[in-house]
Motif scaffolding. Structure first.
Motif, PDB file in Angstrom:
ATOM      1  N   ALA A  85       0.817  -1.223   0.000  1.00  0.00           N
ATOM      2  CA  ALA A  85       0.000   0.000   0.000  1.00  0.00           C
ATOM      3  C   ALA A  85       0.850   1.271   0.000  1.00  0.00           C
ATOM      4  O   ALA A  85       1.222   1.796   1.045  1.00  0.00           O
ATOM      5  N   GLY A  86       1.103   1.777  -1.196  1.00  0.00           N
ATOM      6  CA  GLY A  86       1.966   2.954  -1.355  1.00  0.00           C
ATOM      7  C   GLY A  86       1.401   4.198  -0.703  1.00  0.00           C
ATOM      8  O   GLY A  86       2.121   4.967  -0.050  1.00  0.00           O
ATOM      9  N   THR A  87       0.098   4.439  -0.874  1.00  0.00           N
ATOM     10  CA  THR A  87      -0.526   5.613  -0.252  1.00  0.00           C
ATOM     11  C   THR A  87      -0.372   5.545   1.260  1.00  0.00           C
ATOM     12  O   THR A  87      -0.030   6.536   1.909  1.00  0.00           O
ATOM     13  N   ALA A  88      -0.626   4.370   1.824  1.00  0.00           N
ATOM     14  CA  ALA A  88      -0.509   4.208   3.275  1.00  0.00           C
ATOM     15  C   ALA A  88       0.916   4.474   3.740  1.00  0.00           C
ATOM     16  O   ALA A  88       1.131   5.102   4.781  1.00  0.00           O
ATOM     17  N   MET A  89       1.914   4.009   2.983  1.00  0.00           N
ATOM     18  CA  MET A  89       3.314   4.240   3.362  1.00  0.00           C
ATOM     19  C   MET A  89       3.597   5.737   3.469  1.00  0.00           C
ATOM     20  O   MET A  89       4.197   6.210   4.447  1.00  0.00           O
ATOM     21  N   ARG A  90       3.168   6.504   2.476  1.00  0.00           N
ATOM     22  CA  ARG A  90       3.440   7.952   2.476  1.00  0.00           C
ATOM     23  C   ARG A  90       2.668   8.653   3.599  1.00  0.00           C
ATOM     24  O   ARG A  90       3.242   9.419   4.378  1.00  0.00           O
ATOM     25  N   PHE A  91       1.360   8.376   3.686  1.00  0.00           N
ATOM     26  CA  PHE A  91       0.537   9.083   4.665  1.00  0.00           C
ATOM     27  C   PHE A  91       0.927   8.720   6.094  1.00  0.00           C
ATOM     28  O   PHE A  91       0.978   9.574   6.980  1.00  0.00           O
ATOM     29  N   LEU A  92       1.229   7.435   6.344  1.00  0.00           N
ATOM     30  CA  LEU A  92       1.562   7.004   7.701  1.00  0.00           C
ATOM     31  C   LEU A  92       2.944   7.479   8.139  1.00  0.00           C
ATOM     32  O   LEU A  92       3.188   7.671   9.333  1.00  0.00           O
ATOM     33  N   THR A  93       3.851   7.667   7.180  1.00  0.00           N
ATOM     34  CA  THR A  93       5.156   8.241   7.524  1.00  0.00           C
ATOM     35  C   THR A  93       4.962   9.600   8.180  1.00  0.00           C
ATOM     36  O   THR A  93       5.567   9.919   9.215  1.00  0.00           O
ATOM     37  N   ALA A  94       4.085  10.404   7.603  1.00  0.00           N
ATOM     38  CA  ALA A  94       3.786  11.720   8.175  1.00  0.00           C
ATOM     39  C   ALA A  94       3.016  11.583   9.491  1.00  0.00           C
ATOM     40  O   ALA A  94       3.346  12.242  10.491  1.00  0.00           O
ATOM     41  N   PHE A  95       2.022  10.702   9.502  1.00  0.00           N
ATOM     42  CA  PHE A  95       1.181  10.532  10.696  1.00  0.00           C
ATOM     43  C   PHE A  95       1.999  10.117  11.910  1.00  0.00           C
ATOM     44  O   PHE A  95       1.890  10.716  12.990  1.00  0.00           O
ATOM     45  N   PHE A  96       2.838   9.089  11.761  1.00  0.00           N
ATOM     46  CA  PHE A  96       3.611   8.595  12.906  1.00  0.00           C
ATOM     47  C   PHE A  96       4.677   9.591  13.354  1.00  0.00           C
ATOM     48  O   PHE A  96       5.100   9.580  14.502  1.00  0.00           O
ATOM     49  N   SER A  97       5.095  10.471  12.454  1.00  0.00           N
ATOM     50  CA  SER A  97       6.125  11.449  12.835  1.00  0.00           C
ATOM     51  C   SER A  97       5.603  12.467  13.844  1.00  0.00           C
ATOM     52  O   SER A  97       6.397  13.121  14.528  1.00  0.00           O
ATOM     53  N   ILE A  98       4.260  12.600  13.978  1.00  0.00           N
ATOM     54  CA  ILE A  98       3.721  13.568  14.949  1.00  0.00           C
ATOM     55  C   ILE A  98       3.053  12.878  16.146  1.00  0.00           C
ATOM     56  O   ILE A  98       2.404  13.533  16.962  1.00  0.00           O
TER      57      ILE A  98
END
Length: 407
Positions: free
Chosen positions: A68-81
């Motif tokens: 899941a490419g979209t999940a990889m990008r979005f979750l990278t940002a989500f988990f960073s905060i």
């Protein structure tokens, strides 16, 4: 699982209900995790959205999002905060080959703590969640819109919001505008002027509301192709769609007029009608809707017309290198294709090889884009269940409109 699609003819009139947009669903799922006050309806039943849902509620230290490419990008940002939490975000072998450095560097500029676990510039990532205090960052404007949307989705949770400058000519603008529209819908203030996007910090006064996800236009593209390749008078009605869509792939309505397909909108439906047979060669810039390139290329091949598709530079970093995959599989069917790193050029052809096994490369769009070939010649789809990534009921839905399919 391998499926044989026998030469078929679709019913004169039929209807299909398509699940919610994966693009909208994954954005709204992340926003719901940040702002739990609202509810979602018609969420995509795709693998990607199911993986996104599980990842957002997981308390594990390792989160695996598979393909899941979209999940990889979005979750990278989500988990960073996510302050005080450390997560290793990983995925499939192919996911570990898909670049993410541009997004990681942007998040680091904002103050994020992210490290590469294996190879520099690629997943898996070790992310230590923290408060991000910087609010200004720049990105090349021609990168995947998912990098941009990932930043925008968390922006209202940053102390000072976000000012994002895009350098150069912007691609995939509709996907950026989709993200901003969804933010506005839940009460986040945004602006997009010139090459600068601003998102104000949240005031935490979001109202409880129910948001209905529009059905997926990328999934609808295969029905546009099917109707284009059918007899005059064929109609397929799809739900739930609206004329004023946030999704970039809604350009299908204009594009498929070229193939003799007319679209009529109802209250929550659209009906695709085959109204004309004669079709001229096609030239098209798909920089704002690259996900429908495979569908269009196959439509042109089966119709026996040439096409020149440009603006496809992001296809090289998808589930597979989609340009190479398209060339390989169309040529197996008897077509002649030339590609560059950002374009595809198909020459006209007057015959189709039968019972050709189409490789799908772990790519849902390869399987679905080639399915309409069966309206002219029988074809075999290898690893056919790869469609579950975005459209799990695809093969059953094709059977309901007249396709003859066997294992």
């Amino acid at each position: 699982m391998q499926l044989t699609l026998h030469k078929s003819e679709v019913l004169k009139t039929s209807s299909v209900k398509i699940t919610g947009s994966k693009s909208e669903s994954n954005r709204l799922l992340l926003l719901k995790a940040l702002y739990p006050v609202f509810n979602l309806e018609n969420v995509s039943n795709s693998d990607d959205s199911n993986l996104m849902t599980k990842a957002l509620v997981s308390d594990e230290s390792i989160v695996d999002i598979h393909h899941a490419g979209t999940a990889m990008r979005f979750l990278t940002a989500f988990f960073s905060i996510q302050e005080g939490r450390t997560v290793t975000l990983t995925g499939s072998k192919r996911m570990k080959e898909r670049p993410i450095k541009i997004l990681v560097e942007a998040l680091k500029e904002l103050g994020a703590d992210i490290a590469y676990v294996e190879n520099e510039g690629f997943p898996p990532l070790k992310i230590k969640g923290k408060k991000l205090t910087n609010n200004k960052v720049s990105l090349a404007a021609n990168v995947s819109s998912q990098y941009i949307s990932a930043l925008l989705l968390i922006a209202s949770r940053l102390e000072k919001g976000l000012e994002l400058t895009l350098d150069g000519e912007i691609t995939s603008v509709p996907y950026i505008k989709m993200t901003l529209s969804l933010l506005e819908e839940i009460g986040i203030e945004t602006s997009f002027e010139g090459n600068v996007i601003s998102v104000k910090p949240s005031t935490n006064n979001q109202e409880a509301q129910t948001l209905v996800v529009e059905s997926d236009w990328s999934s609808a593209s295969y029905y546009f192709s099917i109707v284009a390749l059918s007899h005059i008078g064929t109609e397929v009605t799809l739900s739930s769609y609206k004329n004023e869509s946030l999704q970039g792939d809604s350009v299908l309505v204009e594009i498929y007029k070229h193939f003799g397909v007319e679209t009529v909108f109802g209250e929550h439906t659209m009906t695709l009608k085959k109204v004309r047979l004669n079709v001229a060669p096609l030239e098209l810039d798909l920089k704002n809707a690259p996900d429908i390139a495979q569908t269009i290329a196959v439509t042109c091949f089966v119709m026996g017309i040439s096409c020149d598709l440009t603006g496809l530079h992001t296809l090289k970093i998808k589930e597979t290198d989609r340009l190479v995959a398209l060339k390989t599989e169309i040529e197996k069917l008897g077509g002649v294709v030339e590609i560059t790193d950002k374009s595809l050029h198909l020459k006209p052809s007057d015959s189709i090889n039968e019972m050709v096994p189409i490789a799908t490369y772990n790519d849902h769009r390869m399987a679905m884009a080639f399915a309409p070939v069966a309206l002219k010649a029988p074809v075999v789809i290898e690893d056919a269940m790869v469609v579950s990534k975005s459209y799990p009921t695809f093969w059953e839905d094709l059977k309901t409109i007249g396709f003859k399919i066997s294992e």
